[in-house]
Design an enzyme around this catalytic site. Structure first.
Site, PDB file in Angstrom:
ATOM      1  N   TYR A 172     -68.544  34.831  -2.720  1.00  0.00           N
ATOM      2  CA  TYR A 172     -67.922  35.422  -1.520  1.00  0.00           C
ATOM      3  C   TYR A 172     -67.742  34.379  -0.427  1.00  0.00           C
ATOM      4  O   TYR A 172     -66.635  34.154   0.075  1.00  0.00           O
ATOM      5  CB  TYR A 172     -68.764  36.600  -0.997  1.00  0.00           C
ATOM      6  CG  TYR A 172     -68.437  36.962   0.440  1.00  0.00           C
ATOM      7  CD1 TYR A 172     -67.197  37.505   0.772  1.00  0.00           C
ATOM      8  CD2 TYR A 172     -69.355  36.717   1.477  1.00  0.00           C
ATOM      9  CE1 TYR A 172     -66.873  37.794   2.093  1.00  0.00           C
ATOM     10  CE2 TYR A 172     -69.042  37.012   2.791  1.00  0.00           C
ATOM     11  CZ  TYR A 172     -67.800  37.549   3.096  1.00  0.00           C
ATOM     12  OH  TYR A 172     -67.483  37.842   4.404  1.00  0.00           O
TER      13      TYR A 172
ATOM     14  N   ASP B 152     -69.994  33.795   9.371  1.00  0.00           N
ATOM     15  CA  ASP B 152     -70.942  32.683   9.569  1.00  0.00           C
ATOM     16  C   ASP B 152     -71.459  32.141   8.243  1.00  0.00           C
ATOM     17  O   ASP B 152     -72.034  31.049   8.195  1.00  0.00           O
ATOM     18  CB  ASP B 152     -72.117  33.116  10.463  1.00  0.00           C
ATOM     19  CG  ASP B 152     -72.909  34.302   9.934  1.00  0.00           C
ATOM     20  OD1 ASP B 152     -72.556  34.856   8.867  1.00  0.00           O
ATOM     21  OD2 ASP B 152     -73.895  34.692  10.597  1.00  0.00           O
TER      22      ASP B 152
HETATM   23  P1  NAD Z   1     -64.793  45.814   4.021  1.00  0.00           P
HETATM   24  O1  NAD Z   1     -65.086  45.462   2.604  1.00  0.00           O
HETATM   25  O2  NAD Z   1     -65.495  46.969   4.636  1.00  0.00           O
HETATM   26  O3  NAD Z   1     -63.228  46.081   4.203  1.00  0.00           O
HETATM   27  C1  NAD Z   1     -62.247  45.295   3.582  1.00  0.00           C
HETATM   28  C2  NAD Z   1     -60.922  46.033   3.683  1.00  0.00           C
HETATM   29  O4  NAD Z   1     -59.903  45.185   3.113  1.00  0.00           O
HETATM   30  C3  NAD Z   1     -60.894  47.359   2.903  1.00  0.00           C
HETATM   31  O5  NAD Z   1     -60.243  48.350   3.660  1.00  0.00           O
HETATM   32  C4  NAD Z   1     -60.079  47.014   1.653  1.00  0.00           C
HETATM   33  O6  NAD Z   1     -59.368  48.128   1.119  1.00  0.00           O
HETATM   34  C5  NAD Z   1     -59.134  45.957   2.204  1.00  0.00           C
HETATM   35  N1  NAD Z   1     -58.650  45.053   1.143  1.00  0.00           N
HETATM   36  C6  NAD Z   1     -59.394  44.390   0.223  1.00  0.00           C
HETATM   37  N2  NAD Z   1     -58.582  43.674  -0.585  1.00  0.00           N
HETATM   38  C7  NAD Z   1     -57.315  43.869  -0.132  1.00  0.00           C
HETATM   39  C8  NAD Z   1     -56.054  43.368  -0.542  1.00  0.00           C
HETATM   40  N3  NAD Z   1     -55.925  42.526  -1.578  1.00  0.00           N
HETATM   41  N4  NAD Z   1     -54.954  43.757   0.138  1.00  0.00           N
HETATM   42  C9  NAD Z   1     -55.066  44.607   1.196  1.00  0.00           C
HETATM   43  N5  NAD Z   1     -56.237  45.123   1.620  1.00  0.00           N
HETATM   44  C10 NAD Z   1     -57.350  44.747   0.952  1.00  0.00           C
HETATM   45  O7  NAD Z   1     -65.041  44.475   4.830  1.00  0.00           O
HETATM   46  P2  NAD Z   1     -65.641  44.269   6.301  1.00  0.00           P
HETATM   47  O8  NAD Z   1     -67.100  44.223   6.234  1.00  0.00           O
HETATM   48  O9  NAD Z   1     -64.956  45.215   7.216  1.00  0.00           O
HETATM   49  O10 NAD Z   1     -65.112  42.784   6.597  1.00  0.00           O
HETATM   50  C11 NAD Z   1     -63.835  42.577   7.169  1.00  0.00           C
HETATM   51  C12 NAD Z   1     -63.635  41.099   7.410  1.00  0.00           C
HETATM   52  O11 NAD Z   1     -64.644  40.615   8.280  1.00  0.00           O
HETATM   53  C13 NAD Z   1     -63.731  40.244   6.148  1.00  0.00           C
HETATM   54  O12 NAD Z   1     -62.769  39.222   6.225  1.00  0.00           O
HETATM   55  C14 NAD Z   1     -65.136  39.673   6.196  1.00  0.00           C
HETATM   56  O13 NAD Z   1     -65.206  38.440   5.538  1.00  0.00           O
HETATM   57  C15 NAD Z   1     -65.318  39.517   7.697  1.00  0.00           C
HETATM   58  N6  NAD Z   1     -66.691  39.557   8.193  1.00  0.00           N
HETATM   59  C16 NAD Z   1     -67.505  40.608   7.881  1.00  0.00           C
HETATM   60  C17 NAD Z   1     -68.787  40.678   8.428  1.00  0.00           C
HETATM   61  C18 NAD Z   1     -69.715  41.840   8.146  1.00  0.00           C
HETATM   62  O14 NAD Z   1     -70.851  41.831   8.605  1.00  0.00           O
HETATM   63  N7  NAD Z   1     -69.292  42.868   7.425  1.00  0.00           N
HETATM   64  C19 NAD Z   1     -69.220  39.661   9.300  1.00  0.00           C
HETATM   65  C20 NAD Z   1     -68.365  38.588   9.579  1.00  0.00           C
HETATM   66  C21 NAD Z   1     -67.097  38.565   9.041  1.00  0.00           C
HETATM   67  O1  DAU Z   2     -73.090  37.123   7.889  1.00  0.00           O
HETATM   68  C1  DAU Z   2     -71.887  37.801   7.777  1.00  0.00           C
HETATM   69  C2  DAU Z   2     -71.825  38.504   6.423  1.00  0.00           C
HETATM   70  O2  DAU Z   2     -72.716  39.612   6.520  1.00  0.00           O
HETATM   71  C3  DAU Z   2     -70.421  38.968   6.061  1.00  0.00           C
HETATM   72  O3  DAU Z   2     -69.602  37.850   5.873  1.00  0.00           O
HETATM   73  C4  DAU Z   2     -70.425  39.812   4.791  1.00  0.00           C
HETATM   74  O4  DAU Z   2     -69.131  40.335   4.545  1.00  0.00           O
HETATM   75  C5  DAU Z   2     -71.398  40.964   4.998  1.00  0.00           C
HETATM   76  O5  DAU Z   2     -71.496  41.734   3.801  1.00  0.00           O
HETATM   77  C6  DAU Z   2     -72.771  40.426   5.369  1.00  0.00           C
HETATM   78  O6  DAU Z   2     -73.342  39.667   4.266  1.00  0.00           O
HETATM   79  P1  DAU Z   2     -74.893  39.826   3.859  1.00  0.00           P
HETATM   80  O7  DAU Z   2     -75.022  39.432   2.443  1.00  0.00           O
HETATM   81  O8  DAU Z   2     -75.758  39.187   4.875  1.00  0.00           O
HETATM   82  O9  DAU Z   2     -75.023  41.447   4.062  1.00  0.00           O
HETATM   83  P2  DAU Z   2     -75.725  42.587   3.183  1.00  0.00           P
HETATM   84  O10 DAU Z   2     -75.566  43.835   3.963  1.00  0.00           O
HETATM   85  O11 DAU Z   2     -75.272  42.591   1.769  1.00  0.00           O
HETATM   86  O12 DAU Z   2     -77.264  42.141   3.187  1.00  0.00           O
HETATM   87  C7  DAU Z   2     -77.942  41.867   4.405  1.00  0.00           C
HETATM   88  C8  DAU Z   2     -79.334  41.351   4.050  1.00  0.00           C
HETATM   89  O13 DAU Z   2     -80.088  42.415   3.471  1.00  0.00           O
HETATM   90  C9  DAU Z   2     -79.334  40.241   3.007  1.00  0.00           C
HETATM   91  O14 DAU Z   2     -80.393  39.356   3.308  1.00  0.00           O
HETATM   92  C10 DAU Z   2     -79.618  40.971   1.690  1.00  0.00           C
HETATM   93  C11 DAU Z   2     -80.525  42.095   2.133  1.00  0.00           C
HETATM   94  N1  DAU Z   2     -80.456  43.351   1.367  1.00  0.00           N
HETATM   95  C12 DAU Z   2     -79.244  43.894   1.095  1.00  0.00           C
HETATM   96  C13 DAU Z   2     -79.148  45.111   0.450  1.00  0.00           C
HETATM   97  C14 DAU Z   2     -77.801  45.740   0.112  1.00  0.00           C
HETATM   98  C15 DAU Z   2     -81.649  44.001   1.034  1.00  0.00           C
HETATM   99  O15 DAU Z   2     -82.757  43.508   1.294  1.00  0.00           O
HETATM  100  N2  DAU Z   2     -81.554  45.214   0.415  1.00  0.00           N
HETATM  101  C16 DAU Z   2     -80.364  45.798   0.094  1.00  0.00           C
HETATM  102  O16 DAU Z   2     -80.351  46.915  -0.465  1.00  0.00           O
END
Ligand code: NAD
Ligand code: DAU
Length: 332
Positions: free
Chosen positions: A148, A122
């Site tokens: 990012y 998002d």
């Molecule tokens: P993550 O960082 O936990 O995992 C990423 C994975 O991709 C890891 O296993 C890493 O080894 C692998 N990777 C990274 N670079 C690579 C490469 N060049 N080749 C092959 N593998 C590679 O990420 P996540 O939080 O699980 O997010 C996964 C997907 O979901 C991402 O595309 C992210 O943008 C999306 N997303 C995440 C969130 C969230 O809240 N975490 C929300 C919405 C969308």
């Molecule tokens: O919205 C989806 C996204 O959510 C994904 O695309 C990203 O991959 C995922 O990392 C996440 O992004 P955020 O930047 O929102 O997530 P993060 O966990 O880094 O931080 C969540 C919120 O908490 C953000 O407002 C920053 C704040 N934060 C984060 C950390 C690590 C703190 O206040 N303290 C902290 O120590």
């Protein structure tokens, strides 16, 4: 048997998706993962075997990607550099993996006419005011803030262009913030849980007023599976569970659930360019594909997540000092 290639399947959401697919389908799964600092093979170790195969490799490796895509019926593309704070420190790997890696995959998918599902965020829509009555929809203009989110936006636009120009058989989903097991401890919720488990006070950026829209990773997996099974080619679906909460409220929930006073946290330096609020309207996914979240209590989901980190100390403890050292250097 349907054969599915899952990129980034050793990461947080990818590994949750692999477990979900093993439980809910009879698909054969091939995980392609470069095992960066964020990947952990232990997250899928329990399901590796005849039905789940692991391939160590990079999504920018065109030859390897071509071979794996040629043998797959469906590609689900999770692999990415995913952490905003890292992207502010060193954007280069974000451009390489998120842009060039996605390009490499969609070129292979178009060559082999393979069904492709692109996982996105998002954050491509930028942020909302706290009092904005509108939420993000599939029609919200792109307006990413960080290295990012801009590379994720770029990857979405590549997929959209490949659909229109080359007839790529693709769908896209943009999901809100996930929580649950197997999330790297650099991220907000597991960082605070493992801080408390390590005797460190939780750290809130800025004033803690920023709002994120939380969804359990298993609900995200179910939505992605639904889109693969019933989604319309060329369409984008927003995934969210109406889980808006301020960071302050999330920290208090964690502290109370772990038996600590709710004010036992520190305010630390804010993230540069910190997005204020995300909020998803997932009506399209619900109305057209009949998906709805199964995790309806954030407090219960957090309690289960806390328990997971308590029981699985071996999974995270080895990284804790390095993660905290990274944050300490930034005053966070
Ligand atoms: P993550 O960082 O936990 O995992 C990423 C994975 O991709 C890891 O296993 C890493 O080894 C692998 N990777 C990274 N670079 C690579 C490469 N060049 N080749 C092959 N593998 C590679 O990420 P996540 O939080 O699980 O997010 C996964 C997907 O979901 C991402 O595309 C992210 O943008 C999306 N997303 C995440 C969130 C969230 O809240 N975490 C929300 C919405 C969308
Ligand atoms: O919205 C989806 C996204 O959510 C994904 O695309 C990203 O991959 C995922 O990392 C996440 O992004 P955020 O930047 O929102 O997530 P993060 O966990 O880094 O931080 C969540 C919120 O908490 C953000 O407002 C920053 C704040 N934060 C984060 C950390 C690590 C703190 O206040 N303290 C902290 O120590």
């Amino acid at each position: 048997m349907t054969s599915i290639l899952v990129t980034g399947g050793a990461g947080f959401i990818g590994s949750n998706f692999v477990h979900h697919v093993v439980t809910h389908t009879d698909f054969h799964v091939t995980v392609l993962d470069a095992l960066t600092y964020a990947g952990n093979k232990a997250s899928i170790e329990s399901v590796l075997g005849e039905r789940v195969e692991f391939v160590y490799g990079n999504i920018c490796d065109a030859e390897l990607v071509n071979e794996l895509v040629a043998n797959a019926d469906i590609v689900v593309h999770f692999a990415a550099e995913s952490h905003n704070d890292n992207s502010l420190n060193d954007p280069r790997p974000f451009v390489d993996t998120n842009i060039m890696g996605t390009f490499t995959l969609i070129e292979a998918a178009r060559r082999h006419n393979t069904r492709f599902h692109h996982i996105s965020t998002d954050e491509v829509y930028g942020d909302l005011e706290l009092d904005d009555t509108e939420r993000f929809t599939e029609r919200t203009p792109y307006n990413p803030s960080s290295p990012y989110s801009s590379t994720k936006a770029g990857s979405d636009l590549l997929v959209r262009a490949w659909i229109r120009s080359f007839g790529l058989q693709a769908t896209i989903s943009n999901c809100s913030n996930n929580y649950g097991p197997f999330q790297h401890i650099e991220k907000f919720i597991p960082r605070q849980i493992t801080n408390i488990l390590s005797g460190i006070r939780p750290k809130l950026y800025g004033s803690g007023q920023n709002v994120r829209d939380w969804i359990h990773a298993d609900d995200h997996s179910a939505a992605v599976l639904r889109i693969i099974e019933r989604g319309v080619i060329g369409e984008t679906y927003l995934i969210g569970a109406d889980g808006e909460k301020s960071n302050l409220d999330v920290v208090k929930t964690i502290l109370v659930a772990m038996g600590e006073p709710e004010d036992a946290f520190d305010l630390v330096s804010d993230r540069p360019g910190h997005d204020l609020r995300y909020a998803i309207d997932s009506s399209k996914l619900r109305a057209e594909l009949g998906w709805k979240p199964a995790y309806n209590s954030f407090d219960d989901g957090i309690a289960a997540t806390i328990e997971w980190y308590r029981v699985n100390r071996d999974w995270w403890e080895g990284h804790k000092n390095a993660v905290e050292e990274f944050y300490r250097k930034q005053g966070q």
